[in-house]
Write an enzyme that holds these catalytic residues in place. Sequence first.
Site, PDB file in Angstrom:
ATOM      1  N   HIS A 198     -31.297  18.281  -2.303  1.00  0.00           N
ATOM      2  CA  HIS A 198     -30.136  17.454  -3.136  1.00  0.00           C
ATOM      3  C   HIS A 198     -29.534  17.149  -2.015  1.00  0.00           C
ATOM      4  O   HIS A 198     -28.735  16.362  -2.284  1.00  0.00           O
ATOM      5  CB  HIS A 198     -30.187  17.809  -4.677  1.00  0.00           C
ATOM      6  CG  HIS A 198     -31.013  18.178  -5.628  1.00  0.00           C
ATOM      7  ND1 HIS A 198     -31.168  18.996  -6.276  1.00  0.00           N
ATOM      8  CD2 HIS A 198     -31.707  17.180  -6.081  1.00  0.00           C
ATOM      9  CE1 HIS A 198     -31.951  19.033  -7.096  1.00  0.00           C
ATOM     10  NE2 HIS A 198     -32.509  17.597  -7.138  1.00  0.00           N
TER      11      HIS A 198
ATOM     12  N   LYS B 226     -29.065  23.172 -13.447  1.00  0.00           N
ATOM     13  CA  LYS B 226     -30.258  23.556 -12.388  1.00  0.00           C
ATOM     14  C   LYS B 226     -29.493  23.571 -11.543  1.00  0.00           C
ATOM     15  O   LYS B 226     -28.538  23.073 -11.273  1.00  0.00           O
ATOM     16  CB  LYS B 226     -31.661  22.924 -11.978  1.00  0.00           C
ATOM     17  CG  LYS B 226     -32.487  23.213 -13.644  1.00  0.00           C
ATOM     18  CD  LYS B 226     -33.799  23.706 -12.677  1.00  0.00           C
ATOM     19  CE  LYS B 226     -34.795  23.241 -14.129  1.00  0.00           C
ATOM     20  NZ  LYS B 226     -35.557  21.831 -14.066  1.00  0.00           N
TER      21      LYS B 226
ATOM     22  N   HIS C 254     -29.882  21.480  -5.097  1.00  0.00           N
ATOM     23  CA  HIS C 254     -30.554  22.833  -4.230  1.00  0.00           C
ATOM     24  C   HIS C 254     -30.515  22.314  -2.862  1.00  0.00           C
ATOM     25  O   HIS C 254     -29.655  20.899  -2.583  1.00  0.00           O
ATOM     26  CB  HIS C 254     -31.697  23.482  -4.390  1.00  0.00           C
ATOM     27  CG  HIS C 254     -32.594  21.812  -4.936  1.00  0.00           C
ATOM     28  ND1 HIS C 254     -33.074  21.302  -3.502  1.00  0.00           N
ATOM     29  CD2 HIS C 254     -33.657  21.476  -5.828  1.00  0.00           C
ATOM     30  CE1 HIS C 254     -34.473  20.929  -4.221  1.00  0.00           C
ATOM     31  NE2 HIS C 254     -34.167  20.393  -5.779  1.00  0.00           N
TER      32      HIS C 254
HETATM   33  N1  ARG Z   1     -33.926  14.964 -10.415  1.00  0.00           N
HETATM   34  C1  ARG Z   1     -35.021  14.332  -9.782  1.00  0.00           C
HETATM   35  C2  ARG Z   1     -35.597  15.458  -8.493  1.00  0.00           C
HETATM   36  O1  ARG Z   1     -34.537  16.569  -8.880  1.00  0.00           O
HETATM   37  C3  ARG Z   1     -34.507  13.424  -8.785  1.00  0.00           C
HETATM   38  C4  ARG Z   1     -34.744  11.929  -8.684  1.00  0.00           C
HETATM   39  C5  ARG Z   1     -35.034  11.017  -8.267  1.00  0.00           C
HETATM   40  N2  ARG Z   1     -34.905   9.696  -8.632  1.00  0.00           N
HETATM   41  C6  ARG Z   1     -35.723   8.727  -9.780  1.00  0.00           C
HETATM   42  N3  ARG Z   1     -34.951   8.289  -9.779  1.00  0.00           N
HETATM   43  N4  ARG Z   1     -36.417   9.002  -9.889  1.00  0.00           N
HETATM   44  O2  ARG Z   1     -36.171  16.391  -8.495  1.00  0.00           O
END
Ligand code: ARG
Length: 563
Positions: free
Chosen positions: A130, A124, A127
């Site tokens: 992030h 993905k 964005h």
């Molecule tokens: N990959 C997730 C997202 O893009 C964020 C991860 C956050 N960290 C965690 N430990 N859950 O929404």
Amino acid sequence: MDYKKIIAERLKENLNLELKDIERIIEIPPKSDMGDYAFPCFQLAKIYKKAPNIIASELKEKIDNKYFEKIENLGPYLNFFVDKSIFAKDTLNKILSEGDSYGKSSVGNGKNVVIEFSSPNIAKPFHVGHLFSTAIGNSLYKMMSSQGYNCTRINHLGDWGTQFGKLICAYKLWCDEEALKKDPIKELLRIYVKFHEEAEKDPSLEDKGRMYFKKLEDGNKEEVELWKKFKDMSLEKFNKVYEELGVEFDSYAGESFYTDKMDSVIEEIDKCGLLKESNGAKVVMLDDYNMPPCIIRKSDGATIYATRDLAAAIYRKKTYDFDKCIYVVGMDQSLHFKQVFTTLKLMGKNWADSCKHVGFGLVKFANKKLSTRKGDVIFLEDLLDRSVETTLKIIKEKNPKLESKTEVAKKIGIGAIIFTYLKNNRERDIIFDWDEMLSFDGETGPYVQYSYARGKSIIRKAGDFDREMNYIDINSFEEFNLVKILSEFNLHVLNAINKLEPFMVTRYVIEVAKAFNKFYNSCSILNTEDDNTRNFRLNLVEASCQVIKNALNLLGIQVVEKM
Ligand code: ARG
């Protein structure tokens, strides 16, 4: 010179208190007409059984004012006005001798901190949210390491979950290998979106997706290889972004890392008597905490996001023995983290309270153009490229003769974006406004960087000058005000760490740049008649540059010598 210590020592001669306690009472007054340091006597009233203002006036008669211009008594306060020249000389010497280390301390020595940030999802796009996480996490890392904390940076990649079953299914049906080679994430996104469109017409696709995820979880060769391919392609892309931003990680243990660590966690939850059935799923009930249940296993047996987070927290505690574990993730996941942390607590993990969700707001654009792309995702590259391109255009207009324009534009353009992210309280939504963000005046990255480059240009023009300073009379407000602000750097870093709010350092560096420009505009530097004054002012310029550089570095922004 440590003025707090000097004041404390001097007060101690007349007070029956520990040095440390006296130091703790000393304040920095909000306004300069109340002195540079103040000692309030309220707490002494109980000990001496006298009114605080009487204690203050008695103390004033007794203490020696060496190193101070004057010591005044105002009501219950003793106000200390430092000798401006000694203070300035001292502060500048400290900054210039410590150089890149100015602002560091060892308050965090012996403490382990895990900082999880960035954490994009593979296959993905990376964005703008992030990038927000990346900017905050990276600067918290830099700030905490600068104060001696032992920090581990983790990128908790989103690389596991039922969506990969769907993606494998979509890949088999519709993937265009050529397009995949050219722009993998774009193609993977295309087929993923197509999967959802098609699944509305043909629900059996969902079952196929689930079947492929099951195969993946069972370690079936073909599916695992495809998943690996998607992951490698994505990481290659992400790493380019990190390189451009100058961001590094100590671990990329993402969600898939915990696949073999979940069974034992689920067992443990069960042993604690927490695992309950609910519509075929296994959950931890959180009614008592006014939260929906934390789902541990879905009715089809698959584990989910929360389960992986529970396993990750337990693994991190075991591996890094953290004093604090920070999760830099958008506020839309606040409930998720509350559920995870509460479940950990119910499992008897007394360290659950040292897990902190550091949330942030939404990212919006003043100019809608960027946000109307299909799928409503704003591609990060568009944001970075556009900022660098626009900066390059501005530089070409302002300074056509500048060397290595592209490199300069990169540092300033990317710096401007990071600066915008870190300028306000992180929970506030961000609005990107190109004109404002790239402006050379106003509270922007380019403004601060321009102040630095301007200072450096004065230093270059000055040629050799004496780094040793003689006693000089500081008569302007602008000079002393700047010195004062420079001396307070470390305090602001500690505050930012305390609140986990990088913007406190951003605000500080804006104040430095403003004070520097006021000084620059009101005091002549190179054409000063008096050698001592010229020398002092040049050292003040040099020290201002050093502090701007160190502060921007903590935000993850690089300076340029010329612009
Ligand atoms: N990959 C997730 C997202 O893009 C964020 C991860 C956050 N960290 C965690 N430990 N859950 O929404």
